[in-house]
Design a protein around this motif. Structure first.
Motif, PDB file in Angstrom:
ATOM      1  N   ALA A  87       0.817  -1.219   0.000  1.00  0.00           N
ATOM      2  CA  ALA A  87       0.000   0.000   0.000  1.00  0.00           C
ATOM      3  C   ALA A  87       0.845   1.262   0.000  1.00  0.00           C
ATOM      4  N   VAL A  88       2.031   1.192   0.576  1.00  0.00           N
ATOM      5  CA  VAL A  88       2.898   2.374   0.648  1.00  0.00           C
ATOM      6  C   VAL A  88       3.309   2.846  -0.743  1.00  0.00           C
ATOM      7  N   ARG A  89       3.301   1.937  -1.725  1.00  0.00           N
ATOM      8  CA  ARG A  89       3.875   2.238  -3.045  1.00  0.00           C
ATOM      9  C   ARG A  89       2.831   2.422  -4.152  1.00  0.00           C
ATOM     10  N   VAL A  90       1.551   2.461  -3.812  1.00  0.00           N
ATOM     11  CA  VAL A  90       0.523   2.515  -4.854  1.00  0.00           C
ATOM     12  C   VAL A  90      -0.299   3.796  -4.741  1.00  0.00           C
ATOM     13  N   THR A  91      -1.249   3.964  -5.662  1.00  0.00           N
ATOM     14  CA  THR A  91      -2.083   5.161  -5.686  1.00  0.00           C
ATOM     15  C   THR A  91      -3.061   5.175  -4.504  1.00  0.00           C
ATOM     16  N   LEU A  92      -3.635   6.327  -4.245  1.00  0.00           N
ATOM     17  CA  LEU A  92      -4.486   6.486  -3.063  1.00  0.00           C
ATOM     18  C   LEU A  92      -5.679   5.530  -3.018  1.00  0.00           C
ATOM     19  N   PRO A  93      -6.455   5.369  -4.094  1.00  0.00           N
ATOM     20  CA  PRO A  93      -7.587   4.437  -4.006  1.00  0.00           C
ATOM     21  C   PRO A  93      -7.152   3.014  -3.681  1.00  0.00           C
ATOM     22  N   THR A  94      -6.094   2.548  -4.365  1.00  0.00           N
ATOM     23  CA  THR A  94      -5.595   1.199  -4.076  1.00  0.00           C
ATOM     24  C   THR A  94      -5.015   1.130  -2.680  1.00  0.00           C
ATOM     25  N   LYS A  95      -4.336   2.185  -2.278  1.00  0.00           N
ATOM     26  CA  LYS A  95      -3.785   2.247  -0.923  1.00  0.00           C
ATOM     27  C   LYS A  95      -4.889   2.098   0.119  1.00  0.00           C
ATOM     28  N   ALA A  96      -6.002   2.810  -0.097  1.00  0.00           N
ATOM     29  CA  ALA A  96      -7.111   2.748   0.851  1.00  0.00           C
ATOM     30  C   ALA A  96      -7.681   1.337   0.939  1.00  0.00           C
ATOM     31  N   MET A  97      -7.851   0.681  -0.206  1.00  0.00           N
ATOM     32  CA  MET A  97      -8.412  -0.668  -0.207  1.00  0.00           C
ATOM     33  C   MET A  97      -7.485  -1.661   0.492  1.00  0.00           C
ATOM     34  N   LEU A  98      -6.173  -1.550   0.241  1.00  0.00           N
ATOM     35  CA  LEU A  98      -5.227  -2.476   0.866  1.00  0.00           C
ATOM     36  C   LEU A  98      -5.143  -2.251   2.371  1.00  0.00           C
ATOM     37  N   LEU A  99      -5.106  -0.987   2.791  1.00  0.00           N
ATOM     38  CA  LEU A  99      -5.062  -0.704   4.226  1.00  0.00           C
ATOM     39  C   LEU A  99      -6.349  -1.149   4.904  1.00  0.00           C
ATOM     40  N   ALA A 100      -7.480  -0.943   4.223  1.00  0.00           N
ATOM     41  CA  ALA A 100      -8.767  -1.366   4.786  1.00  0.00           C
ATOM     42  C   ALA A 100      -8.834  -2.888   4.897  1.00  0.00           C
ATOM     43  N   ALA A 101      -8.315  -3.586   3.889  1.00  0.00           N
ATOM     44  CA  ALA A 101      -8.304  -5.046   3.938  1.00  0.00           C
ATOM     45  C   ALA A 101      -7.436  -5.548   5.084  1.00  0.00           C
ATOM     46  N   SER A 102      -6.276  -4.923   5.280  1.00  0.00           N
ATOM     47  CA  SER A 102      -5.408  -5.332   6.383  1.00  0.00           C
ATOM     48  C   SER A 102      -6.073  -5.050   7.728  1.00  0.00           C
ATOM     49  N   ALA A 103      -6.803  -3.932   7.821  1.00  0.00           N
ATOM     50  CA  ALA A 103      -7.542  -3.645   9.057  1.00  0.00           C
ATOM     51  C   ALA A 103      -8.615  -4.693   9.298  1.00  0.00           C
ATOM     52  N   GLY A 104      -9.321  -5.079   8.242  1.00  0.00           N
ATOM     53  CA  GLY A 104     -10.341  -6.114   8.375  1.00  0.00           C
ATOM     54  C   GLY A 104      -9.761  -7.432   8.842  1.00  0.00           C
ATOM     55  N   MET A 105      -8.557  -7.763   8.375  1.00  0.00           N
ATOM     56  CA  MET A 105      -7.901  -8.986   8.818  1.00  0.00           C
ATOM     57  C   MET A 105      -7.617  -8.939  10.322  1.00  0.00           C
ATOM     58  N   LEU A 106      -7.163  -7.780  10.790  1.00  0.00           N
ATOM     59  CA  LEU A 106      -6.902  -7.639  12.225  1.00  0.00           C
ATOM     60  C   LEU A 106      -8.199  -7.693  13.030  1.00  0.00           C
ATOM     61  N   TYR A 107      -9.263  -7.127  12.490  1.00  0.00           N
ATOM     62  CA  TYR A 107     -10.555  -7.212  13.179  1.00  0.00           C
ATOM     63  C   TYR A 107     -11.028  -8.662  13.260  1.00  0.00           C
ATOM     64  N   GLY A 108     -10.711  -9.455  12.214  1.00  0.00           N
ATOM     65  CA  GLY A 108     -11.060 -10.873  12.248  1.00  0.00           C
ATOM     66  C   GLY A 108     -10.327 -11.592  13.362  1.00  0.00           C
ATOM     67  N   ILE A 109      -9.022 -11.279  13.520  1.00  0.00           N
ATOM     68  CA  ILE A 109      -8.254 -11.835  14.639  1.00  0.00           C
ATOM     69  C   ILE A 109      -8.876 -11.415  15.964  1.00  0.00           C
ATOM     70  N   GLN A 110      -9.260 -10.146  16.041  1.00  0.00           N
ATOM     71  CA  GLN A 110      -9.863  -9.609  17.265  1.00  0.00           C
ATOM     72  C   GLN A 110     -11.129 -10.368  17.632  1.00  0.00           C
ATOM     73  N   ASP A 111     -11.959 -10.666  16.657  1.00  0.00           N
ATOM     74  CA  ASP A 111     -13.201 -11.396  16.927  1.00  0.00           C
ATOM     75  C   ASP A 111     -12.915 -12.794  17.476  1.00  0.00           C
ATOM     76  N   VAL A 112     -11.924 -13.464  16.869  1.00  0.00           N
ATOM     77  CA  VAL A 112     -11.598 -14.820  17.322  1.00  0.00           C
ATOM     78  C   VAL A 112     -11.007 -14.801  18.722  1.00  0.00           C
ATOM     79  N   LEU A 113     -10.145 -13.825  19.011  1.00  0.00           N
ATOM     80  CA  LEU A 113      -9.570 -13.732  20.353  1.00  0.00           C
ATOM     81  C   LEU A 113     -10.639 -13.407  21.388  1.00  0.00           C
ATOM     82  N   THR A 114     -11.628 -12.608  20.998  1.00  0.00           N
ATOM     83  CA  THR A 114     -12.744 -12.320  21.911  1.00  0.00           C
ATOM     84  C   THR A 114     -13.496 -13.596  22.248  1.00  0.00           C
ATOM     85  N   ARG A 115     -13.829 -14.359  21.215  1.00  0.00           N
ATOM     86  CA  ARG A 115     -14.524 -15.636  21.426  1.00  0.00           C
ATOM     87  C   ARG A 115     -13.658 -16.593  22.253  1.00  0.00           C
ATOM     88  N   ALA A 116     -12.350 -16.646  21.967  1.00  0.00           N
ATOM     89  CA  ALA A 116     -11.440 -17.537  22.697  1.00  0.00           C
ATOM     90  C   ALA A 116     -11.383 -17.171  24.174  1.00  0.00           C
TER      91      ALA A 116
END
Length: 298
Positions: free
Chosen positions: A152-181
């Motif tokens: 994301a650091v090396r691409v255009t703003l729209p692509t950067k936003a999508m990649l950063l958002a996807a990485s955030a979603g991945m962390l939120y997925g981890i967060q949900d599983v740790l909450t359940r655990a």
């Protein structure tokens, strides 16, 4: 099950509202603050952003209550409907009717959730597996998220936003599983809430949550909601379901018809999120935004 569905939908509603408020605030920040903690320090001084975070936390609390009653694979698809609520609020605020694309996206998201739950019938989630397995799964997910950030650091703003958002979603997925655990571990041990201080999951969850918020706000800073939110909403349930299977031993039906229904449901869910994310109503959040000095033109 009805209570779980209601809790999941209520959580999705609050999450959608919280994301809309956060993006309104974050989009006015200078681009140079993306991926820096200074971005969060600036945002905490904005009442709108704080309200958005408070609303999101409320959604996460309801999501935790749903996770206490059901497996991650049952709750995650419900949480993914947060974009529908964000769309509905945006349409109400701007007093405009939903068009064909919005209805199509809503049907795909809702139908995808229902199809996945009916086909997969997730069940039998229990206490987390061996710590080594848990950490391998978490670290592998974090490495993929880190790769997305580096790209994301090396691409255009729209692509950067999508990649950063996807990485955030991945962390939120981890967060949900740790909450359940955490909840399952305490329930199995017959211990009270105070025992959360004695296990490692809540501390890891806190670190993951802060990193997720930073990545999400950076995505909101980079592009309008229609670009930055769908990737988060799509990545969270997919990663949450995968980690629920690996870490918590949750099971999905594996016969061919069930697998076909599960895949079709997830495809419909992601397709609906993408369609809703392109809605012109969500794009209204960028109109009239006051840019801070030094911000480049989009």
């Amino acid at each position: 099950m009805i209570v779980t569905v209601l809790l999941g939908l209520a959580a999705a509603c609050l999450l959608g509202l919280g994301f809309v408020a956060q993006q309104h605030a974050a989009y006015t920040e200078p681009l140079g603050e993306m991926l820096h903690l200074h971005l969060l320090l600036d945002l905490v001084r904005k009442p709108l952003w704080l309200c958005g975070v408070a609303t999101m936390v409320g959604g996460q609390v309801l999501g935790a209550l749903a996770l206490r009653r059901a497996d991650v694979a049952q709750v995650e698809p419900l949480l993914a409907t947060n974009l529908i609520f964000a769309l509905a609020v945006a349409a109400a605020v701007y007093r405009e009717r939903l068009g064909r694309c919005e209805w199509l996206g809503a049907v795909l998201v809702s139908g995808g959730v229902a199809m996945f739950l009916l086909a997969g019938q997730p069940h039998d989630g229990g206490v987390p597996g061996p710590v080594s397995v848990v950490w391998v799964a978490i670290l592998a997910t974090l490495m993929v998220a880190a790769v997305l950030v580096l790209v994301a650091v090396r691409v255009t703003l729209p692509t950067k936003a999508m990649l950063l958002a996807a990485s955030a979603g991945m962390l939120y997925g981890i967060q949900d599983v740790l909450t359940r655990a955490s909840l399952v571990t305490l329930e199995q041990a017959g211990r009270g809430p105070g025992a959360l201080l004695t296990i490692w999951q809540p501390y890891t969850l806190l670190v993951i949550a802060v990193l997720g918020i930073l990545l999400n706000q950076s995505a909101f800073d980079a592009a309008p909601l229609r670009i930055s939110l769908p990737a988060t909403t799509a990545a969270e349930p997919v990663i949450g379901i995968m980690l629920g299977v690996v870490i918590l031993g949750e099971r999905l039906r594996a016969d061919p018809p069930a697998l076909a229904g599960e895949v079709a449901g997830l495809i419909a869910l992601v397709a609906g999120i993408v369609i809703l994310g392109r809605s012109p109503y969500l794009a209204k959040s960028e109109q009239g935004a006051q840019r801070r000095p030094g911000r480049r033109r989009r």
